[in-house]
Scaffold this motif. Structure first.
Motif, PDB file in Angstrom:
ATOM      1  N   SER A   2      27.157  40.327  24.380  1.00 17.86           N
ATOM      2  CA  SER A   2      28.323  40.019  23.555  1.00 17.86           C
ATOM      3  C   SER A   2      29.343  39.279  24.406  1.00 17.86           C
ATOM      4  O   SER A   2      29.256  39.263  25.639  1.00 17.86           O
ATOM      5  CB  SER A   2      28.952  41.299  23.030  1.00 17.86           C
ATOM      6  N   SER A   3      30.300  38.671  23.730  1.00 17.59           N
ATOM      7  CA  SER A   3      31.332  37.931  24.433  1.00 17.59           C
ATOM      8  C   SER A   3      32.083  38.847  25.410  1.00 17.59           C
ATOM      9  O   SER A   3      32.357  38.488  26.547  1.00 17.59           O
ATOM     10  CB  SER A   3      32.277  37.343  23.402  1.00 17.59           C
ATOM     11  N   GLN A   4      32.359  40.066  24.936  1.00 18.31           N
ATOM     12  CA  GLN A   4      33.073  41.027  25.780  1.00 18.31           C
ATOM     13  C   GLN A   4      32.276  41.344  27.045  1.00 18.31           C
ATOM     14  O   GLN A   4      32.827  41.404  28.139  1.00 18.31           O
ATOM     15  CB  GLN A   4      33.307  42.336  24.995  1.00 18.31           C
ATOM     16  N   GLU A   5      30.963  41.519  26.868  1.00 18.28           N
ATOM     17  CA  GLU A   5      30.114  41.840  28.023  1.00 18.28           C
ATOM     18  C   GLU A   5      30.058  40.681  29.004  1.00 18.28           C
ATOM     19  O   GLU A   5      30.077  40.858  30.212  1.00 18.28           O
ATOM     20  CB  GLU A   5      28.698  42.199  27.555  1.00 18.28           C
ATOM     21  N   GLY A 373      38.928  34.870  17.139  1.00 19.91           N
ATOM     22  CA  GLY A 373      37.477  34.759  17.263  1.00 19.91           C
ATOM     23  C   GLY A 373      37.014  33.382  17.692  1.00 19.91           C
ATOM     24  O   GLY A 373      37.569  32.362  17.297  1.00 19.91           O
ATOM     25  N   GLU A 374      35.911  33.392  18.473  1.00 22.78           N
ATOM     26  CA  GLU A 374      35.399  32.149  19.049  1.00 22.78           C
ATOM     27  C   GLU A 374      34.829  31.212  17.984  1.00 22.78           C
ATOM     28  O   GLU A 374      34.601  30.039  18.249  1.00 22.78           O
ATOM     29  CB  GLU A 374      34.354  32.467  20.121  1.00 22.78           C
ATOM     30  N   GLU A 375      34.596  31.761  16.763  1.00 17.47           N
ATOM     31  CA  GLU A 375      34.030  30.870  15.737  1.00 17.47           C
ATOM     32  C   GLU A 375      35.003  29.753  15.352  1.00 17.47           C
ATOM     33  O   GLU A 375      34.578  28.694  14.921  1.00 17.47           O
ATOM     34  CB  GLU A 375      33.559  31.651  14.507  1.00 17.47           C
ATOM     35  N   GLU A 398      40.835  38.239  31.533  1.00 19.74           N
ATOM     36  CA  GLU A 398      39.974  38.161  30.335  1.00 19.74           C
ATOM     37  C   GLU A 398      40.302  36.904  29.534  1.00 19.74           C
ATOM     38  O   GLU A 398      39.407  36.203  29.055  1.00 19.74           O
ATOM     39  CB  GLU A 398      40.174  39.384  29.427  1.00 19.74           C
ATOM     40  N   ALA A 399      41.580  36.613  29.388  1.00 20.10           N
ATOM     41  CA  ALA A 399      41.988  35.434  28.623  1.00 20.10           C
ATOM     42  C   ALA A 399      41.591  34.155  29.373  1.00 20.10           C
ATOM     43  O   ALA A 399      41.167  33.166  28.773  1.00 20.10           O
ATOM     44  CB  ALA A 399      43.496  35.456  28.371  1.00 20.10           C
ATOM     45  N   TRP A 400      41.698  34.200  30.680  1.00 18.57           N
ATOM     46  CA  TRP A 400      41.312  33.041  31.517  1.00 18.57           C
ATOM     47  C   TRP A 400      39.833  32.709  31.290  1.00 18.57           C
ATOM     48  O   TRP A 400      39.444  31.571  31.037  1.00 18.57           O
ATOM     49  CB  TRP A 400      41.575  33.388  32.987  1.00 18.57           C
ATOM     50  N   HIS A 404      38.125  29.487  29.607  1.00 20.72           N
ATOM     51  CA  HIS A 404      37.127  28.742  30.383  1.00 20.72           C
ATOM     52  C   HIS A 404      35.843  28.545  29.562  1.00 20.72           C
ATOM     53  O   HIS A 404      35.303  27.443  29.490  1.00 20.72           O
ATOM     54  CB  HIS A 404      36.844  29.542  31.663  1.00 20.72           C
ATOM     55  N   GLN A 405      35.397  29.622  28.906  1.00 22.00           N
ATOM     56  CA  GLN A 405      34.120  29.541  28.187  1.00 22.00           C
ATOM     57  C   GLN A 405      34.225  28.828  26.848  1.00 22.00           C
ATOM     58  O   GLN A 405      33.411  27.975  26.534  1.00 22.00           O
ATOM     59  CB  GLN A 405      33.589  30.952  27.921  1.00 22.00           C
ATOM     60  N   HIS A 406      35.220  29.214  26.054  1.00 28.32           N
ATOM     61  CA  HIS A 406      35.226  28.769  24.662  1.00 28.32           C
ATOM     62  C   HIS A 406      36.013  27.494  24.428  1.00 28.32           C
ATOM     63  O   HIS A 406      35.770  26.789  23.458  1.00 28.32           O
ATOM     64  CB  HIS A 406      35.714  29.896  23.759  1.00 28.32           C
TER      65      HIS A 406
END
Ligand code: 6R9
Length: 653
Positions: A2-5, A373-375, A398-400, A404-406
């Motif tokens: 998951s995104s959190q993981e 949400g990333e959607e 976490e926000a960083w 970075h990812q999304h």
């Protein structure tokens, strides 16, 4: 996973993120030579940065000082409007988009540098025709529309000092700022759009002007066009339409040759005590600092589309929507509205539509995007982005990582930039082609900037130890004084650690690599969604209400806003705590200051925890509001007070 993981896994590595090789290859800065040069020859470095600008006359001395008063580029002459516009007209850039503007309802305007030159010249002539002269103050209370930077640059062109007041401030806040600056002219609009509603700026201005005798004329931009917004209160002879005044103005206007140290603008900001202070920025040093940082921190190239999502009512908009990007001849995007209107994809729609390459936004916005949400970003093509940045408050790792990812899709360097209204320019930041970034850290000082973390006695602390963030050398873009109150300038910034050490008001630590981690304010300033609010201001607004005997205000942690305002209120005899009372007091604060100062919650109490000398112990109030075990209460006059408060607070949750 998951995104959190995924986020948890990335964080566990605690790794540094090197600049992506293809980014580094093409970056303005590829190694540490700029930092080294500035370390060896700080003034020589800044003089070279000043060469980025056009000077009518070169300076005689780079820096003259009598701490804590500093003068940069003494003897030099220049004009900010000329540097942001005219000098780009002699090349192909004259037909380049200077400002790409998008209104909240979806309307658009693109101004090339040639267009900007014409509009700014006309606006400068308009101001002159109303008697505005060099050194006069002009208050600008506008929504995020092109007339806002046009008005700022028109002031700069004729040497008038602008004071922009964020459109979210109340009539009373506006009046305070107009009076402090003794402004002759106010530029406002009939209204501004916010989530489909109208912010009644002209009505607020009318209200403010009941107590502002210095104001001679009000120029009103027609943004909304509803007759009802203006007609009932149009003051003949005082109120003038922008479009009527502009119609017949000549479209060229000579620029004033300003001294490097002539004021460019005043911007009010909250401090730990008293009313907001008028931070004064001057011309040569400020423009040098913002131009250099725009170039190096954002790795800005001529072909880039650059978007800083701030409101120009704050310093981030002054330095990184208007002065920095335009001095560098960039294309700067300006958006009027909020990220969730008409839906939560609006920012990504704008990135996709204009093929934005560089995005500069705030951690509070990123935390909202995470929640939504990333959607949302996933629905848009964000492939144009090559660099992303943040400012305004500490960014939680976490926000960083999410950013970075999304948003950066794992490919864009992130520049977490630390600075303040007072510093004028970015002070602690990665340079994206060379600095290895670390989530939660603004990394190292910009070349030519000297920062340190010190203990209460002013001695540097060791790695990992908390302390106070200070600046140990002057930098060109820093404030010169507090408008009309040099004593306050000295007391606020240059007394805690002596006359030559600037105290930022922030707490920080350095890691073993010397990277700075800024923890947040250590004074009585609350940072709500990146906006600075003084506890004193909110407390004054509360005790101004006839039912309130005493109030204490603190900032508590908040998942999205970073901090939220919690108020503890003692009512006067004969008034009862109730939901209606809570609502009324919140509205009272909004009326007095603006919606950004609305307390998240109000707790009614019969007493406040105070020391024996009568000082309110905010630390304990914070413990209560954040649900922590109570800290040391031994210095309290009456320790039972906090225990009762804590029980009461827990009962209301
Ligand atoms: C530019 C701006 C300044 C205060 C500052 C600090 C906080 C700003 C930060 C940051 C951690 C960052 N702050 N950037 N904290 N990391 N990258 O925001 O000016 O409105 O005057 O606020 O904001 O606490 O002292 P301003």
């Amino acid at each position: 996973m998951s995104s959190q993981e995924k986020i948890a896994a990335l964080l566990q590595e605690n790794r540094l993120f090197p600049p992506p090789p293809d980014f580094a290859e093409r970056a303005h800065v590829k190694d540490m030579s700029l930092h080294e040069w500035a370390r060896k020859d700080r003034l020589g470095f800044w003089a070279a940065m000043a060469e980025r600008l056009h000077w009518f006359k070169k300076w005689d001395t780079v820096l003259e000082w009598e701490p804590p008063f500093y003068k940069w580029f003494v003897g030099g002459k220049l004009n900010a409007s000329y540097n942001c516009i005219d000098r780009h007209l002699t090349s192909w850039r004259r037909n380049k988009a200077a400002i790409i503007w998008e209104g909240e309802p979806g309307d658009e305007r693109v101004l090339t540098y040639q267009d900007l030159h014409r509009e700014v010249s006309k606006a400068a002539n308009m101001l002159k025709s109303l008697g505005v002269r060099r050194g006069d103050r002009v208050t600008i209370y506008l929504p995020m529309i092109p007339e806002l930077p046009i008005a700022m640059l028109a002031c700069a062109r004729i040497g008038a000092i602008h004071s922009v007041v964020f459109g979210g401030f109340s009539a009373e806040s506006l009046a305070g700022r107009i009076n402090d600056a003794q402004a002759k002219i106010v530029i406002t609009a009939d209204g501004g759009w916010r989530r489909g509603n109208v912010v009644p700026l002209k009505q607020n201005t009318d209200e403010a002007l009941k107590s502002c005798p210095s104001v001679e004329k009000v120029i009103v931009v027609k943004r909304i066009g509803h007759e009802s917004l203006v007609h009932h209160n149009w003051v003949e002879g005082r109120d003038l339409w922008w479009h009527t005044l502009m119609r017949n103005q000549p479209d060229t206007c000579p620029v004033e040759e300003m001294d490097a140290e002539d004021p460019l603008y005043i911007l009010y900001t909250s401090g730990s005590t008293g009313k907001p202070k008028g931070v004064l920025h001057t011309t040569g040093g400020y423009l040098t600092g913002v131009a250099a940082t725009t170039h190096y921190v954002f790795d800005l190239k001529d072909e880039d589309v650059y978007w800083c999502t701030a409101d120009i009512g704050w310093v981030t908009g002054h330095s990184y929507i208007v002065y920095g990007p335009l001095a560098e001849g960039a294309t700067t995007v300006m958006y009027e509205g909020t990220p969730d209107y008409p839906d939560r994809g609006r920012f990504w729609d704008i990135v996709q539509k204009y093929r934005v390459n560089i995005l500069y936004t705030a951690p509070t916005a990123i935390r909202s995007f995470m929640k939504w949400g990333e959607e949302w970003p996933a629905r848009y093509d964000l492939s144009s982005l090559r660099l992303i940045g943040t400012v305004g408050e500490p960014i939680n790792p976490e926000a960083w990582i999410w950013y970075h990812q999304h948003i950066g899709r794992g490919k864009c360097p992130i520049v977490d930039t630390w600075w303040q209204t007072e510093t004028g320019m970015i002070m602690i930041t990665p340079l994206p082609g060379v600095t290895h970034t670390k989530p939660g850290s603004a990394t190292i000082p910009f070349p030519g900037v000297s920062a340190e973390v010190v203990d209460g006695a002013g001695n540097p602390v060791g790695p990992g130890e908390g302390g106070f963030l200070v600046l140990t050398e002057p930098a060109p873009a820093m404030l010169r004084t507090v408008w009309g109150d040099p004593d306050r300038y000295v007391a606020q910034y240059y007394s805690r650690f002596g006359k030559s050490v600037y105290f930022t008001g922030d707490g920080a630590k350095k890691d073993e690599n010397g990277y700075f981690i800024i923890v947040g304010r250590v004074d009585d300033v609350i940072n709500v969604s990146g906006h600075r609010i003084g506890t004193w201001e909110v407390e004054s607004a509360l005790v101004d209400h006839p039912a309130v005997a005493e109030a204490a205000v603190i900032g508590r942690n908040h998942d999205i806003k970073g901090q939220a305002i919690s108020a503890f209120v003692i009512l006067k005899e004969g008034h009862q705590p109730s939901e209606a009372m809570e609502k009324e007091l919140k509205e009272h604060v909004v009326r007095k200051i603006g919606a950004l100062a609305r307390p998240e919650e109000i707790l009614f109490t019969a007493d406040l925890p105070k020391t024996r000398s009568g000082k309110i112990m905010r630390r304990l109030l914070r413990d209560i509001a954040e649900g922590r075990a109570l800290g040391d209460t031994t210095t309290l006059a009456d320790p039972a007070v906090v225990q009762q408060l804590k029980e009461k607070y827990e009962a209301t949750e």
